[in-house]
Write an enzyme that holds these catalytic residues in place. Structure first.
Site, PDB file in Angstrom:
ATOM      1  N   TYR A 145       3.385  -8.316  -1.289  1.00 35.72           N
ATOM      2  CA  TYR A 145       3.656  -6.897  -1.528  1.00 35.72           C
ATOM      3  C   TYR A 145       2.349  -6.131  -1.373  1.00 35.72           C
ATOM      4  O   TYR A 145       1.341  -6.471  -2.004  1.00 35.72           O
ATOM      5  CB  TYR A 145       4.218  -6.695  -2.935  1.00 35.72           C
ATOM      6  N   ASP A 240      -5.764  -8.243   1.409  1.00 33.22           N
ATOM      7  CA  ASP A 240      -5.313  -7.350   0.342  1.00 33.22           C
ATOM      8  C   ASP A 240      -5.692  -7.988  -0.986  1.00 33.22           C
ATOM      9  O   ASP A 240      -5.020  -8.891  -1.475  1.00 33.22           O
ATOM     10  CB  ASP A 240      -3.806  -7.122   0.429  1.00 33.22           C
ATOM     11  N   LYS A 268      -6.833  -1.778  -9.047  1.00 39.32           N
ATOM     12  CA  LYS A 268      -6.668  -2.311 -10.390  1.00 39.32           C
ATOM     13  C   LYS A 268      -7.985  -2.430 -11.148  1.00 39.32           C
ATOM     14  O   LYS A 268      -8.488  -1.435 -11.671  1.00 39.32           O
ATOM     15  CB  LYS A 268      -5.898  -3.634 -10.333  1.00 39.32           C
TER      16      LYS A 268
END
Length: 430
Positions: A145, A240, A268
């Site tokens: 994702y 990623d 994050k």
């Protein structure tokens, strides 16, 4: 059973204003049943709901809070930053300070651009890759994702997988056509894709340690093959690391494999709990971004002083020694979970890399999205709620990842293992 009447009423009220009552799908607890908790505050390794219950938290805002909730140094720095204003729409020294810190830890980020989310980081990185190569096709992996931008919602993991959505309505067919998908950790298939489309592929984007179908590490052979294929065909390799960056290891997952991607996306942890993302990589690639080059990217809140402050204050506290401590806690927790499952004759697979961990009710092995789907999701739903009743808050989906923070104590690890044992007892008793 803990009473959550206030959370139930809050969810009912929220459902009048937000689709499904939430601003992000997995928060709704739809696939595990029950009612989502509405959180009042967090402190250290705990969160507290509006009904007055506290929980040992392993979700940690889906990863950013590596120093736990409301870390004293981060909070102090943010209070000072707020007093100076929240956004200027102009450059600040804070942006360069954070960029220097990121580059010192992740050297492949030779140049970078600050953004406001992981989705924006991956979306922007792909635009740059397409602009540099003048190609349209991209390759992603089933169960990975990369945020909710159109090109990346094909065969995605995380919430998309939780709700069994293959490609979201609203994604143009042309974009789906230009997104080639391949099974994760499958060397043979990705070689076939490059044999057929190699000269058309702008980039390959991959989670080197997948965290959006539970924790699944990429194999060395798989990731090395991606590096070799992209170099052979003039494609750009994007790691990623929005989730694995500063989580799988101090210097990110790329340091574990000894592979240098052309571009990296971060998020994050790099914002210390504030909305932030970063994309960057090779200097020659990033020089193509406006205003230095023709590939456009902009953002009013990109590099805003609060996010930069949160990131600086967080990264300044991270050290390799701290990672060793957190990793040891994860190792002990993983062993305790496996022992608890074994004593109850429950098949389980526990994966963990650095400060990331997850568990699958599965005979194993679990190396890709198909393997994850063979897990016992019904048992997981029952177990999640039994564990929640023990005051242990884990991700409400087998497709998500749990995390360790520097604030979790040895006693809390023991309490968590005991909670797993009791939850197994409760579920088996029916």
């Amino acid at each position: 059973m803990r009473s959550i009447e206030k959370s139930q009423q809050a969810f009912k009220d929220a459902s009048n204003y937000f689709p499904g009552g939430v601003d992000s799908p997995v928060r709704a607890f739809k696939n595990v049943g029950g009612n989502p908790l509405f959180i009042k505050k967090g402190a250290g390794s705990h969160i507290y709901d509006i009904d007055g219950h506290d929980y040992i938290d392993y979700v940690l805002s889906w990863g950013p809070l590596i120093l736990g909730h409301a870390d004293a140094k981060v909070v102090t720095a943010l209070k000072a930053a707020v007093s100076n204003g929240t956004s200027y729409g102009a450059p600040t020294l804070l942006e360069t300070t954070l960029a220097k810190k990121i580059q010192s830890i992740v050297p492949t980020m030779e140049m970078m651009r600050m953004v406001s989310s992981g989705t924006e980081a991956t979306m922007s990185a792909i635009r740059v890759a397409r602009g540099v190569t003048k190609r349209d096709k991209i390759v992603k992996f089933i169960g990975n994702y990369h945020g909710h931008s159109d090109s990346l919602l094909v065969d995605a993991g995380s919430g998309v997988a939780t709700f069994d959505i293959n490609t979201s309505p609203g994604v143009p067919k042309a974009l789906a056509y230009d997104t080639l998908t391949s099974p994760y950790n499958d060397v043979a298939t990705i070689k076939q894709i490059f044999e057929k489309h190699g000269d058309e592929i702008a980039c390959v984007i991959v989670e080197p340690v997948a965290g959006n179908m539970g924790v699944i590490p990429g194999t060395q052979d798989f990731l090395q093959t991606l590096r070799e294929l992209t170099q052979q065909h003039g494609s750009i390799l994007i790691f990623d690391e929005v989730m694995s960056g500063f989580r799988a290891a101090y210097r990110g997952a790329q340091s574990l494999y000894g592979i240098q991607p052309d571009m990296t996306t971060l998020g994050k942890v790099v914002g210390g709990g504030l909305p932030v993302g970063v994309f960057g990589g090779r200097r020659d690639i990033m020089k193509q971004v406006a205003p230095q080059g023709p590939i456009y990217h902009a953002g009013t809140l990109s590099g805003n002083p609060l996010a930069m402050t949160g990131g600086i204050s967080t990264l300044e506290q991270l050290t390799p020694a701290l990672y060793d401590q957190m990793t040891e806690k994860v190792n002990r927790l993983a062993k305790g979970i496996k022992d608890a499952a074994a004593s109850h004759h429950i098949p389980i697979v526990v994966h963990h890399v650095g400060t990331m961990w997850s568990y699958f009710f599965n005979q194993g092995p679990v190396n890709n999205f198909d393997d994850v789907q063979r897990s016992d999701m019904a048992f997981f739903a029952k177990f999640f709620n039994a564990l929640l009743a023990q005051g242990i808050y884990t991700a409400p989906s087998e497709y998500e990842t749990n995390f360790m923070s520097s604030k979790h104590t040895d006693d809390e690890i023991d309490q968590t293992i005991a909670g797993f044992n009791q939850a197994f007892d409760d579920v088996l008793k029916g």
